[in-house]
Design an enzyme around this catalytic site. Structure first.
Site, PDB file in Angstrom:
ATOM      1  N   LYS A  86      -0.492  -5.587   0.588  1.00 14.76           N
ATOM      2  CA  LYS A  86      -0.655  -4.140   0.724  1.00 14.76           C
ATOM      3  C   LYS A  86      -1.646  -3.830   1.833  1.00 14.76           C
ATOM      4  O   LYS A  86      -1.431  -2.925   2.640  1.00 14.76           O
ATOM      5  CB  LYS A  86      -1.111  -3.528  -0.617  1.00 14.76           C
ATOM      6  CG  LYS A  86       0.048  -3.422  -1.601  1.00 14.76           C
ATOM      7  CD  LYS A  86      -0.366  -3.151  -3.023  1.00 14.76           C
ATOM      8  CE  LYS A  86       0.865  -3.244  -3.911  1.00 14.76           C
ATOM      9  NZ  LYS A  86       0.571  -3.310  -5.339  1.00 14.76           N
ATOM     10  N   GLN A 115      -4.201  -2.215  -9.344  1.00 13.82           N
ATOM     11  CA  GLN A 115      -3.189  -3.270  -9.500  1.00 13.82           C
ATOM     12  C   GLN A 115      -3.066  -3.659 -10.984  1.00 13.82           C
ATOM     13  O   GLN A 115      -4.050  -4.025 -11.616  1.00 13.82           O
ATOM     14  CB  GLN A 115      -3.609  -4.487  -8.655  1.00 13.82           C
ATOM     15  CG  GLN A 115      -2.578  -5.600  -8.607  1.00 13.82           C
ATOM     16  CD  GLN A 115      -1.307  -5.202  -7.864  1.00 13.82           C
ATOM     17  OE1 GLN A 115      -1.364  -4.627  -6.785  1.00 13.82           O
ATOM     18  NE2 GLN A 115      -0.162  -5.512  -8.450  1.00 13.82           N
ATOM     19  N   ASP A 130       1.039   5.470  -6.831  1.00 13.26           N
ATOM     20  CA  ASP A 130       1.996   4.667  -7.610  1.00 13.26           C
ATOM     21  C   ASP A 130       2.868   5.581  -8.484  1.00 13.26           C
ATOM     22  O   ASP A 130       3.885   5.150  -9.015  1.00 13.26           O
ATOM     23  CB  ASP A 130       1.239   3.695  -8.533  1.00 13.26           C
ATOM     24  CG  ASP A 130       1.406   2.247  -8.099  1.00 13.26           C
ATOM     25  OD1 ASP A 130       2.337   1.971  -7.323  1.00 13.26           O
ATOM     26  OD2 ASP A 130       0.607   1.407  -8.553  1.00 13.26           O
TER      27      ASP A 130
END
Ligand code: NDP
Length: 288
Positions: free
Chosen positions: A53, A97, A120
């Site tokens: 990322k 994460q 997200d």
């Protein structure tokens, strides 16, 4: 013989478009899109995702910060960090994460992220927005699937779409996005009776169950578009999808490979969401 949907090539094309958008935003407003990624503990797979990322951000000209925290981090410490990033004008996207090590409460942390930075799109707020079709961010993997369909010239409207899997991060939002694109959508899961009968109806079949090579040729209609979201490690370490490529590919009109199909799109859509958030931020600050 199916057309193979090349996720790497499409992701690279879309990242080029995102890089242009980043450049334009910087030139016009002085705002550089920024993503903060938080990782807790030492899960090796998560560490690879986080590194990827960060690299992807650099490639499109975005700013990024990575917070690598020990597994002993407390809920209060993690909450403090998220709250600080919520207020940081350099940061337009915050990604925690998952999975988080126990006993950290994932739902509670995701709820702490400012919805305008929840790139997200896992929060209840953004999930609800997806339901009503009024959204800034789409969950990255289902959005990546929609982009693959669009870039491959596959029309969804009026098609019989079957999604296998009903997780909150893939199956459910995927079904919703296909519905918004005017597909006729069926969702299957582990309690679905006569699964093969349902999957054989699909013009567009999206599979996200996490079981290696589970969908076989006899479960697929001739000419179907087959999108394989699954990522499973074989005993020999090789990556494989949820679809048995060898038996399905000869029947499908289009199919995604694993690796090189949906996978490269997920980070791409994260970059897209971060750019969207930065554009919204620049618009809001110019109005104030
Ligand atoms: P989850 O484990 O959260 O959900 C799996 C879903 O599959 C559940 O809804 C489950 O049903 C259903 N399922 C399991 N077994 C069967 C079966 N035999 N028949 C029908 N349905 C079944 O997984 P995720 O959605 O998080 O991920 C799915 C796959 O996608 C995994 O391989 C994951 O690694 C991959 N993935 C890939 C990404 C990418 O970037 N390419 C990103 C995210 C995930 P029930 O609800 O009834 O238990």
């Amino acid at each position: 013989m199916a057309n193979i949907i090349d996720g790497k090539a499409i992701a690279s094309q879309v990242r080029g478009e995102i890089a242009d958008g980043v450049q334009r935003l910087i030139e016009q407003t002085g705002v550089t899109p920024g993503l903060a990624v938080i990782i807790v503990g030492d899960n090796p797979a998560s560490q690879v995702y986080v590194r990827n990322k960060k690299r992807a951000c650099e490639e499109v000209g975005m700013y990024s910060e990575v917070y690598e925290l020990p597994a002993t981090t407390t809920q209060a410490e993690l909450t403090d960090l998220v709250r600080r990033l919520n207020k940081d004008n350099k940061i337009h996207g915050i990604l925690v994460q998952l999975p988080l090590p126990k006993p950290l409460d994932e739902a509670e942390i995701i709820a702490e992220i400012d919805p305008s930075k929840d790139v997200d799109a896992f929060s209840a707020y953004n999930t609800g927005k997806i339901m009503i079709g009024d959204f800034d961010f789409l969950p990255c993997t289902p959005a990546g699937v929609m982009k693959l369909l669009e870039k491959s010239g596959i029309e969804v409207s009026g098609k019989e779409c079957v999604v296998v899997g009903r997780s909150n991060i893939v199956g459910k939002p995927q079904a919703m996005l296909l519905l918004h694109a005017n597909g006729t959508v069926t969702i299957c899961h582990s309690r679905t009776k006569n699964l093969a009968e349902v999957t054989r109806r699909a013009d567009i079949l999206v599979v996200a169950i996490g079981k290696a090579d589970f969908i076989t040729g006899d479960m697929v209609k001739e000419g179907a578009v087959v999108i394989d979201v699954g990522m499973n490690r074989r005993a020999d370490g090789k990556l494989t999808g949820d679809v048995d490529f060898a038996s399905v590919e000869p029947k499908a009109s289009y199919i995604t490979p694993v690796p090189g199909g949906v996978g490269p799109m997920t980070i791409t859509m994260l970059l897209q969401n971060t750019l969207t958030s930065a554009v919204n931020f620049a618009r809001k600050t110019s109005l104030n």
